[in-house]
Design an enzyme around this catalytic site. Structure first.
Site, PDB file in Angstrom:
ATOM      1  N   MET A  23      40.418  51.455  39.073  1.00  0.00           N
ATOM      2  CA  MET A  23      40.134  51.553  37.594  1.00  0.00           C
ATOM      3  C   MET A  23      38.837  52.174  37.333  1.00  0.00           C
ATOM      4  SD  MET A  23      41.765  48.161  36.117  1.00  0.00           S
ATOM      5  CE  MET A  23      41.158  47.129  37.173  1.00  0.00           C
ATOM      6  N   CYS A 109      47.781  59.219  37.022  1.00  0.00           N
ATOM      7  CA  CYS A 109      47.021  59.364  35.885  1.00  0.00           C
ATOM      8  C   CYS A 109      47.623  59.993  34.597  1.00  0.00           C
ATOM      9  CB  CYS A 109      45.696  59.987  36.234  1.00  0.00           C
ATOM     10  SG  CYS A 109      44.484  60.134  34.765  1.00  0.00           S
ATOM     11  N   ASN A 211      53.690  47.980  40.032  1.00  0.00           N
ATOM     12  CA  ASN A 211      52.582  47.993  39.114  1.00  0.00           C
ATOM     13  C   ASN A 211      53.003  47.922  37.795  1.00  0.00           C
ATOM     14  OD1 ASN A 211      50.188  50.426  38.349  1.00  0.00           O
ATOM     15  ND2 ASN A 211      49.930  48.110  38.312  1.00  0.00           N
ATOM     16  N   GLY A 212      52.367  47.353  36.881  1.00  0.00           N
ATOM     17  CA  GLY A 212      52.576  47.409  35.558  1.00  0.00           C
ATOM     18  C   GLY A 212      53.031  46.025  34.991  1.00  0.00           C
ATOM     19  N   GLY A 235      46.040  45.773  37.725  1.00  0.00           N
ATOM     20  CA  GLY A 235      45.162  46.513  37.092  1.00  0.00           C
ATOM     21  C   GLY A 235      44.423  45.663  36.190  1.00  0.00           C
TER      22      GLY A 235
END
Length: 376
Positions: A23, A109, A211-212, A235
């Protein structure tokens, strides 16, 4: 509670299969050290995004960002590029100068300044170019394992993740990770975990990571159970909450998940973070960098507005120690501290180069797309 199996990233046993996502402005050596102190030293903690061109051109800020702790192993670096030639040269430098042990490639991104040049989450739409960039990294990485992270696609009409996963697998990546949102979603709405399950069905010879929307250890266990993914990438869920890695370690090894810390413990963790940043960046710059973390650390706790403001403007370790001393150390971890944190924003149209969607097999490098500065 059942155990989740360790994850192999090339020669490295990642145990448990938990990865700290890179990050920008967050995952410097200080924050990674703090997360490792709570989690397993054999999980993966990835540095801020580094651009291939910046390595090739020896950008001083970038070379300073490539800082790892003395006992940090494997050293994970995330690389961004839209140009196979720059990727090839950057990886050669990383190998020759022993700058990292693992390379993760960023194709996720969603930031407009990146996608408008064809980079980040826009790039996997160009299947041939995507494959050439992955191949350039893998073929020059020697013994370093290369992994690839991407999103579901540009938007609901331009879904790329299954092709991206199969291409990365074919070109020699040792694992792939999917942020289960499109670029158009940015960080809003809900991640669609069913896409991770579909990717797991399509990519069969290497690990698939999800991820998420992992904001708790329970979320991580649910993702593994629902998708069959081999590991998780965390993240925003650990912002102001590095102890999440202790909870994830417990969950993945079948141990009881510890309760959240009281305010006294949070104060000690906050001060530890400050000292690590001061060691890394110097006291003045380090404390300034810490300010962005304050609201995350103190979220939900009963603290007056005046004290919160003073925390957000702290400029020295002594001042921080004094402010922490004014907190109620017995205040329990609040329910309001749970759930999403960090940037969410709103969905929006993805800005792309003119004609970008015309030919997915066009392997031309997008003009002016190679970022010079690292960190996102």
């Amino acid at each position: 509670m059942s155990q989740v199996q360790p994850l192999m990233i090339g020669p490295y046993k990642v145990d448990p299969g938990v990865v700290l996502a890179p990050m920008a402005g967050i995952t410097n050596v200080a924050f990674r050290t703090l997360c490792r102190e709570f989690g397993s030293p054999t999980s993966l903690y990835v540095c801020e995004m580094i651009t291939a061109r910046a390595i090739v051109e020896r950008d001083p800020k970038t070379m300073e960002m490539i800082t790892f702790g003395a006992d940090e192993h494997p050293r994970s670096m995330q690389l961004y590029s839209v140009d196979p030639a720059n990727m090839r040269e950057a990886v050669k430098i990383i190998v020759a100068e022993n700058l990292a042990d693992h390379i993760d490639m960023n194709f996720g991104c969603p930031v407009p300044k990146v996608t408008r040049k064809g980079g980040g989450a826009a790039l996997p739409y160009k299947r041939r170019l995507f494959g050439e960039i992955v191949a350039a990294a893998v073929r020059n990485a020697g013994d370093l394992p290369v992994t690839v992270k991407f999103r579901v696609g540009i938007d609901d009409e331009h879904v790329t993740y299954l092709d991206a996963g199969r291409i990365a697998e074919a070109e020699g990546a040792v694992a792939v990770a999917l942020h289960a949102r499109t670029a158009a979603q940015r960080y809003s709405g809900q991640a669609d975990w069913s896409r991770i399950a579909r990717l797991k069905e399509a990519v069969t010879t290497i690990p698939v990571l999800g991820n998420g929307d992992i904001f708790s250890a329970t979320d991580a266990l649910k993702m593994v159970e629902q998708t069959g993914c081999d590991g998780v990438v965390v993240g925003r869920g650990c912002l102001g909450r590095p102890w999440l890695f202790a909870e994830l370690h417990a969950a993945f090894t079948g141990a009881p998940i510890p309760d959240g810390p009281n305010l006294g413990t949070v104060g000690r963790i906050l001060f530890r973070h400050a000292t690590l940043l001061a060691d890394h960046l110097g006291a003045e710059k380090g404390l300034r960098d810490l300010r962005k973390h304050m609201a995350w650390y103190l979220r939900g706790f009963p603290i007056g507005g005046d004290l919160r403001t003073r925390f957000a403007m702290v400029s020295g370790l002594d001042e921080l120690a004094d402010l922490i001393g004014q907190l109620d150390p017995t205040a329990p971890y609040p329910e309001e501290a749970e759930g999403p944190r960090g940037r969410q924003g709103s969905p929006g149209k993805v800005v792309l180069p003119e004609g970008w969607l015309d030919d997915p097999d066009d392997a031309a490098v997008p003009a002016g797309a190679e970022l010079m500065h690292s960190g996102g």
